[in-house]
Scaffold this motif. Structure first.
Motif, PDB file in Angstrom:
ATOM      1  N   GLN A 184       0.837  -1.205   0.000  1.00 42.69           N
ATOM      2  CA  GLN A 184       0.000   0.000   0.000  1.00 42.69           C
ATOM      3  C   GLN A 184       0.869   1.251   0.000  1.00 42.69           C
ATOM      4  OE1 GLN A 184      -2.815   0.823  -0.657  1.00 42.69           O
ATOM      5  NE2 GLN A 184      -4.455  -0.372   0.250  1.00 42.69           N
ATOM      6  N   VAL A 185       0.306   2.300  -0.556  1.00 36.46           N
ATOM      7  CA  VAL A 185       0.990   3.592  -0.623  1.00 36.46           C
ATOM      8  C   VAL A 185       0.082   4.638   0.001  1.00 36.46           C
ATOM      9  CG1 VAL A 185       1.897   5.371  -2.143  1.00 36.46           C
ATOM     10  CG2 VAL A 185       2.304   2.959  -2.673  1.00 36.46           C
ATOM     11  N   GLN A 186       0.657   5.466   0.854  1.00 33.47           N
ATOM     12  CA  GLN A 186      -0.075   6.577   1.430  1.00 33.47           C
ATOM     13  C   GLN A 186       0.412   7.865   0.764  1.00 33.47           C
ATOM     14  OE1 GLN A 186       1.679   4.317   3.689  1.00 33.47           O
ATOM     15  NE2 GLN A 186      -0.147   3.079   3.354  1.00 33.47           N
ATOM     16  N   VAL A 187      -0.537   8.736   0.471  1.00 36.11           N
ATOM     17  CA  VAL A 187      -0.235   9.988  -0.214  1.00 36.11           C
ATOM     18  C   VAL A 187      -0.819  11.138   0.604  1.00 36.11           C
ATOM     19  CG1 VAL A 187      -0.526  11.334  -2.322  1.00 36.11           C
ATOM     20  CG2 VAL A 187      -0.257   8.839  -2.454  1.00 36.11           C
ATOM     21  N   VAL A 188       0.000  12.127   0.899  1.00 37.62           N
ATOM     22  CA  VAL A 188      -0.448  13.253   1.715  1.00 37.62           C
ATOM     23  C   VAL A 188      -0.042  14.556   1.040  1.00 37.62           C
ATOM     24  CG1 VAL A 188      -0.293  14.400   3.951  1.00 37.62           C
ATOM     25  CG2 VAL A 188      -0.240  11.895   3.834  1.00 37.62           C
ATOM     26  N   GLU A 189      -1.036  15.428   0.842  1.00 37.09           N
ATOM     27  CA  GLU A 189      -0.763  16.746   0.251  1.00 37.09           C
ATOM     28  C   GLU A 189      -0.745  17.810   1.342  1.00 37.09           C
ATOM     29  OE1 GLU A 189      -4.020  14.841  -2.493  1.00 37.09           O
ATOM     30  OE2 GLU A 189      -3.697  15.161  -0.350  1.00 37.09           O
ATOM     31  N   SER A 190      -0.087  18.910   1.038  1.00 41.39           N
ATOM     32  CA  SER A 190      -0.107  20.072   1.923  1.00 41.39           C
ATOM     33  C   SER A 190       0.172  21.311   1.098  1.00 41.39           C
ATOM     34  CB  SER A 190       0.936  19.929   3.046  1.00 41.39           C
ATOM     35  OG  SER A 190       2.236  19.839   2.506  1.00 41.39           O
ATOM     36  N   GLY A 191      -0.131  22.473   1.676  1.00 41.29           N
ATOM     37  CA  GLY A 191       0.243  23.724   1.040  1.00 41.29           C
ATOM     38  C   GLY A 191      -0.890  24.529   0.445  1.00 41.29           C
ATOM     39  N   GLY A 192      -2.105  24.020   0.503  1.00 36.11           N
ATOM     40  CA  GLY A 192      -3.213  24.806  -0.035  1.00 36.11           C
ATOM     41  C   GLY A 192      -3.518  26.004   0.835  1.00 36.11           C
ATOM     42  N   GLY A 193      -4.447  26.827   0.360  1.00 35.96           N
ATOM     43  CA  GLY A 193      -4.842  27.984   1.140  1.00 35.96           C
ATOM     44  C   GLY A 193      -5.573  29.006   0.302  1.00 35.96           C
ATOM     45  N   LEU A 194      -5.698  30.196   0.860  1.00 39.89           N
ATOM     46  CA  LEU A 194      -6.382  31.309   0.205  1.00 39.89           C
ATOM     47  C   LEU A 194      -5.344  32.313  -0.273  1.00 39.89           C
ATOM     48  CD1 LEU A 194      -8.949  32.987  -0.436  1.00 39.89           C
ATOM     49  CD2 LEU A 194      -8.820  33.855   1.911  1.00 39.89           C
ATOM     50  N   VAL A 195      -5.476  32.721  -1.519  1.00 42.07           N
ATOM     51  CA  VAL A 195      -4.530  33.670  -2.098  1.00 42.07           C
ATOM     52  C   VAL A 195      -5.280  34.602  -3.038  1.00 42.07           C
ATOM     53  CG1 VAL A 195      -3.927  32.150  -4.019  1.00 42.07           C
ATOM     54  CG2 VAL A 195      -2.267  33.855  -3.240  1.00 42.07           C
ATOM     55  N   GLN A 196      -4.783  35.800  -3.189  1.00 42.46           N
ATOM     56  CA  GLN A 196      -5.387  36.737  -4.124  1.00 42.46           C
ATOM     57  C   GLN A 196      -4.961  36.425  -5.553  1.00 42.46           C
ATOM     58  OE1 GLN A 196      -4.362  40.696  -2.724  1.00 42.46           O
ATOM     59  NE2 GLN A 196      -6.320  40.850  -1.653  1.00 42.46           N
ATOM     60  N   ALA A 197      -5.775  36.815  -6.494  1.00 41.32           N
ATOM     61  CA  ALA A 197      -5.437  36.634  -7.900  1.00 41.32           C
ATOM     62  C   ALA A 197      -4.087  37.281  -8.192  1.00 41.32           C
ATOM     63  CB  ALA A 197      -6.518  37.245  -8.783  1.00 41.32           C
ATOM     64  N   GLY A 198      -3.281  36.563  -8.966  1.00 40.26           N
ATOM     65  CA  GLY A 198      -1.930  37.026  -9.270  1.00 40.26           C
ATOM     66  C   GLY A 198      -0.886  36.510  -8.315  1.00 40.26           C
ATOM     67  N   GLY A 199      -1.318  35.916  -7.225  1.00 37.99           N
ATOM     68  CA  GLY A 199      -0.398  35.398  -6.223  1.00 37.99           C
ATOM     69  C   GLY A 199       0.121  34.016  -6.555  1.00 37.99           C
ATOM     70  N   SER A 200       0.863  33.461  -5.606  1.00 40.07           N
ATOM     71  CA  SER A 200       1.503  32.163  -5.794  1.00 40.07           C
ATOM     72  C   SER A 200       1.257  31.257  -4.595  1.00 40.07           C
ATOM     73  CB  SER A 200       3.017  32.336  -5.981  1.00 40.07           C
ATOM     74  OG  SER A 200       3.322  33.096  -7.111  1.00 40.07           O
ATOM     75  N   LEU A 201       1.258  29.971  -4.870  1.00 45.20           N
ATOM     76  CA  LEU A 201       1.206  28.939  -3.831  1.00 45.20           C
ATOM     77  C   LEU A 201       2.077  27.785  -4.285  1.00 45.20           C
ATOM     78  CD1 LEU A 201      -2.566  28.581  -2.766  1.00 45.20           C
ATOM     79  CD2 LEU A 201      -0.671  29.391  -1.333  1.00 45.20           C
ATOM     80  N   ARG A 202       2.581  27.042  -3.306  1.00 38.34           N
ATOM     81  CA  ARG A 202       3.356  25.833  -3.606  1.00 38.34           C
ATOM     82  C   ARG A 202       2.737  24.673  -2.858  1.00 38.34           C
ATOM     83  NH1 ARG A 202       8.900  23.520  -1.761  1.00 38.34           N
ATOM     84  NH2 ARG A 202       9.763  22.611  -3.669  1.00 38.34           N
ATOM     85  N   LEU A 203       2.317  23.664  -3.619  1.00 35.96           N
ATOM     86  CA  LEU A 203       1.755  22.461  -3.031  1.00 35.96           C
ATOM     87  C   LEU A 203       2.842  21.393  -2.924  1.00 35.96           C
ATOM     88  CD1 LEU A 203      -1.641  22.185  -4.960  1.00 35.96           C
ATOM     89  CD2 LEU A 203      -1.102  23.492  -2.888  1.00 35.96           C
ATOM     90  N   SER A 204       2.750  20.614  -1.860  1.00 34.11           N
ATOM     91  CA  SER A 204       3.685  19.511  -1.658  1.00 34.11           C
ATOM     92  C   SER A 204       2.913  18.212  -1.524  1.00 34.11           C
ATOM     93  CB  SER A 204       4.516  19.741  -0.388  1.00 34.11           C
ATOM     94  OG  SER A 204       5.278  20.920  -0.481  1.00 34.11           O
ATOM     95  N   CYS A 205       3.545  17.136  -1.949  1.00 37.46           N
ATOM     96  CA  CYS A 205       2.935  15.804  -1.871  1.00 37.46           C
ATOM     97  C   CYS A 205       4.009  14.813  -1.472  1.00 37.46           C
ATOM     98  CB  CYS A 205       2.340  15.418  -3.220  1.00 37.46           C
ATOM     99  SG  CYS A 205       1.766  13.705  -3.313  1.00 37.46           S
ATOM    100  N   ALA A 206       3.713  14.010  -0.468  1.00 35.68           N
ATOM    101  CA  ALA A 206       4.653  12.986  -0.020  1.00 35.68           C
ATOM    102  C   ALA A 206       3.989  11.620  -0.092  1.00 35.68           C
ATOM    103  CB  ALA A 206       5.107  13.269   1.405  1.00 35.68           C
ATOM    104  N   ALA A 207       4.659  10.681  -0.748  1.00 34.53           N
ATOM    105  CA  ALA A 207       4.190   9.299  -0.822  1.00 34.53           C
ATOM    106  C   ALA A 207       5.047   8.435   0.090  1.00 34.53           C
ATOM    107  CB  ALA A 207       4.247   8.779  -2.252  1.00 34.53           C
TER     108      ALA A 207
END
Length: 119
Positions: A1-24
């Protein structure tokens, strides 16, 4: 089995940036593709970007030039750098770890992380 976990979401204004991470983790030796998908309310889940172990990538036309997928294969992690965000990028973003081969395909999904872009 593989577990997958994401992080890094949120609220941002248009034109902004976000970085999502994923660990398996778990039985990751068979994983040869990792990618990001998203699903907005009332819409089907769609591919955002994916990357194979060899480095080849696929991007949705709507994010080309704005989003970049990267991976640390040794750590079974994947990242999605999202720049110039637009309100239409608002969705739940899911990470997928997959094994794709001529003999068998299977995949594992994370629980999703919400990205909200305000106008």
């Amino acid at each position: 089995q593989v577990q997958v976990v994401e992080s890094g979401g949120g609220l941002v204004q248009a034109g902004g940036s976000l970085r999502l991470s994923c660990a398996a983790s778990g039985s990751i030796f068979s994983i040869n593709v990792m990618g990001w998908y998203r699903q907005a309310p009332g819409r089907q889940r769609e591919l955002v970007a994916d990357m194979a172990n060899g480095g080849s990538t696929n991007y949705a036309d709507s994010v080309k030039g704005r989003f970049t997928i990267s991976r640390d294969i040794g750590k079974s992690t994947a990242y999605l750098q999202m720049n110039s965000l637009k309100p239409e990028d608002t969705a739940v973003y899911y990470c997928k770890a997959a094994h794709i081969s001529p003999s068998a395909d299977y995949d594992y999904w994370g629980q999703g992380t919400q990205v909200t872009v305000s106008s």
